[in-house]
Scaffold this motif. Structure first.
Motif, short mmCIF file in Angstrom:
data_model
loop_
_atom_site.label_atom_id
_atom_site.label_comp_id
_atom_site.label_asym_id
_atom_site.label_seq_id
_atom_site.Cartn_x
_atom_site.Cartn_y
_atom_site.Cartn_z
N LYS A 74 0.82 -1.26 0.20
CA LYS A 74 -0.02 0.03 -0.10
C LYS A 74 0.79 1.13 -0.02
O LYS A 74 1.74 1.28 0.87
N LEU A 75 0.67 2.06 -0.87
CA LEU A 75 1.39 3.31 -0.99
C LEU A 75 0.94 4.40 0.11
O LEU A 75 -0.26 4.73 0.17
N VAL A 76 1.98 4.84 0.85
CA VAL A 76 1.55 5.47 2.12
C VAL A 76 2.29 7.12 1.70
O VAL A 76 1.59 7.81 2.63
N PHE A 77 3.01 7.12 1.11
CA PHE A 77 3.45 8.49 0.63
C PHE A 77 4.19 8.46 -0.50
O PHE A 77 4.75 7.78 -1.07
N SER A 78 3.65 9.86 -1.52
CA SER A 78 4.38 9.79 -2.86
C SER A 78 4.57 11.37 -2.83
O SER A 78 3.75 12.07 -2.85
N GLY A 79 5.63 11.71 -2.98
CA GLY A 79 6.31 13.19 -3.02
C GLY A 79 7.18 13.54 -4.12
O GLY A 79 8.31 12.75 -4.25
N LEU A 80 6.85 14.86 -4.81
CA LEU A 80 7.82 15.05 -5.60
C LEU A 80 8.66 16.23 -4.98
O LEU A 80 7.84 17.34 -4.48
N ILE A 81 9.91 16.08 -4.54
CA ILE A 81 10.51 17.14 -3.81
C ILE A 81 11.65 17.93 -4.51
O ILE A 81 12.49 17.46 -5.21
N LEU A 82 11.42 19.22 -4.58
CA LEU A 82 12.12 20.12 -5.43
C LEU A 82 13.60 20.13 -4.85
O LEU A 82 13.67 20.04 -3.48
N GLY A 83 14.51 20.17 -5.65
CA GLY A 83 15.95 20.21 -4.98
C GLY A 83 16.11 21.22 -3.88
O GLY A 83 16.89 20.98 -2.90
N VAL A 84 15.55 22.48 -4.19
CA VAL A 84 15.85 23.54 -3.13
C VAL A 84 15.22 23.26 -1.96
O VAL A 84 15.95 23.84 -0.84
N ALA A 85 14.15 22.48 -2.06
CA ALA A 85 13.58 22.34 -0.58
C ALA A 85 14.41 21.45 0.16
O ALA A 85 14.75 21.41 1.32
N LEU A 86 15.05 20.30 -0.39
CA LEU A 86 15.87 19.24 0.09
C LEU A 86 17.09 20.19 0.46
O LEU A 86 17.70 19.55 1.64
N GLU A 87 17.49 20.94 -0.18
CA GLU A 87 18.93 21.62 0.26
C GLU A 87 18.44 22.39 1.31
O GLU A 87 19.60 22.50 2.33
N MET A 88 17.25 23.24 1.66
CA MET A 88 17.18 23.96 2.59
C MET A 88 17.19 23.03 3.96
O MET A 88 17.41 23.54 4.92
N GLY A 89 16.32 21.91 4.09
CA GLY A 89 16.18 21.09 5.27
C GLY A 89 14.99 22.01 6.14
O GLY A 89 14.06 22.64 5.54
N ILE A 90 14.75 21.25 7.04
CA ILE A 90 13.61 21.90 7.93
C ILE A 90 14.06 22.89 8.72
O ILE A 90 15.04 22.58 9.85
N LYS A 91 13.64 24.25 8.48
CA LYS A 91 14.10 25.18 9.27
C LYS A 91 13.83 25.25 10.76
O LYS A 91 14.46 25.83 11.66
N THR A 92 12.49 24.89 11.11
CA THR A 92 11.78 25.13 12.20
C THR A 92 11.35 23.81 12.71
O THR A 92 10.52 23.24 12.12
N LEU A 93 12.03 22.96 13.56
CA LEU A 93 11.62 21.69 13.88
C LEU A 93 10.58 21.76 14.59
O LEU A 93 10.29 22.61 15.66
N PRO A 94 9.38 20.59 14.45
CA PRO A 94 8.21 20.53 15.38
C PRO A 94 8.31 20.45 16.87
O PRO A 94 9.20 19.85 17.25
N LEU A 95 7.44 20.77 17.58
CA LEU A 95 7.58 20.39 18.74
C LEU A 95 6.72 19.03 19.24
O LEU A 95 6.39 18.50 18.12
N GLY A 96 7.36 18.42 19.92
CA GLY A 96 7.01 16.83 20.19
C GLY A 96 8.07 16.14 19.75
O GLY A 96 7.70 14.91 19.49
N ILE A 97 9.04 16.24 19.43
CA ILE A 97 10.24 15.47 18.95
C ILE A 97 11.10 15.24 20.16
O ILE A 97 11.57 15.90 20.83
N SER A 98 12.00 14.05 19.89
CA SER A 98 12.76 13.67 21.04
C SER A 98 14.13 14.51 21.02
O SER A 98 14.36 14.98 20.14
N ASN A 99 14.77 14.79 22.20
CA ASN A 99 15.67 15.60 22.29
C ASN A 99 17.07 15.01 21.70
O ASN A 99 17.81 15.69 21.22
N VAL A 100 17.09 13.56 21.54
CA VAL A 100 18.19 12.93 20.79
C VAL A 100 17.99 13.32 19.37
O VAL A 100 19.06 13.63 18.62
#
Length: 251
Positions: free
Chosen positions: A98-124
């Protein structure tokens, strides 16, 4: 100052680094230490076989010692021929069939990364994503969940807008390792490189699913908020990543 005869008796006893330092003391010392006889002695310590010739393999023994006495590290790469602006990444993830994710990701988006990490992720995981080495991370949009009791696999293709060519990075690799301490599931595949590089093998592309923190990771599906692509220690700067992508078997 020391007499010329004293220097000529001392210089052959020195190590190459010390002899090179002596060349910077004064003109007299430099004029004596530049004599290729002393550098032939230095080369004979490192590569005795080169002294079997009647003349050095390079222009002088001094030049040979300069070139090969130390391993050159951290040499700057020339500018890569690719840019993230020219790239698009196709990421597909299946749970069983079953396909659960299908994304076309622009290279510039992958280059920039996640600037603001969401709340609720582990400290590690937050520490891992905050390390200075280069990371290609994008949010999972839309968010999805994966069950631990099913086989989850991933494929990643990359396309070049500048040449209309496509290369494969990962082909249905299974997330068979879950790092419970850092809330990641990891899969990898060995890269298909161009035949232009026949002696380069064994380079792995890694892809990670990044989870939100939960009280019990064994209880229920895992909420994936991000996807990370990396090449481990082989390419850990933006320029190295682009050079590695340029080496793929583009079709």
């Amino acid at each position: 100052m020391f007499s010329e005869e004293v220097l000529k008796n001392v210089f052959p006893l020195l190590e190459g680094e010390d002899l090179a330092a002596c060349m910077g003391v004064c003109r007299q010392w430099r004029d004596i230490a530049i004599d290729d006889f002393y550098w032939k002695c230095q080369c004979a310590k490192k590569w005795p076989s080169v002294c079997k010739r009647h003349k050095p393999p390079t222009e002088t023994y001094y030049k040979m010692y300069q070139m090969f006495s130390k391993r050159r590290l951290n040499r700057a790469l020339p500018p890569p021929r690719l840019s993230f602006e020219d790239l698009e990444f196709f990421i597909d993830i299946w749970s069983e069939e079953k396909l659960v994710f299908s994304g076309l990701i622009l290279g510039v988006a992958l280059e920039m990364g996640i600037k603001t990490l969401p709340l609720g992720i582990s400290n590690v995981l937050r520490t891992h994503l905050g390390r200075p080495d280069y990371k290609m991370v994008v949010p999972a949009e839309p968010r999805f969940t994966i069950p631990l009791n099913q086989s989850v696999s991933v494929s990643v293709l990359v396309a070049r807008n500048d040449s209309n060519k496509v290369a494969r990075i990962i082909n249905r690799a299974v997330f068979d390792y879950i790092d419970r301490s850092s809330y990641r599931a990891l899969a990898f595949e060995y890269l298909d490189l161009s035949p232009c590089y026949p002696f380069i093998t064994g380079i792995r592309a890694w892809i990670s699913l990044l989870f939100m923190d939960v009280e019990d990771m064994n209880d229920g599906p895992l909420d994936v908020f991000g996807i990370q692509l990396d090449f481990n220690d082989v390419a850990d700067t933006k320029e190295e990543v682009l050079w590695l992508l340029d080496m793929l078997d583009w079709k």
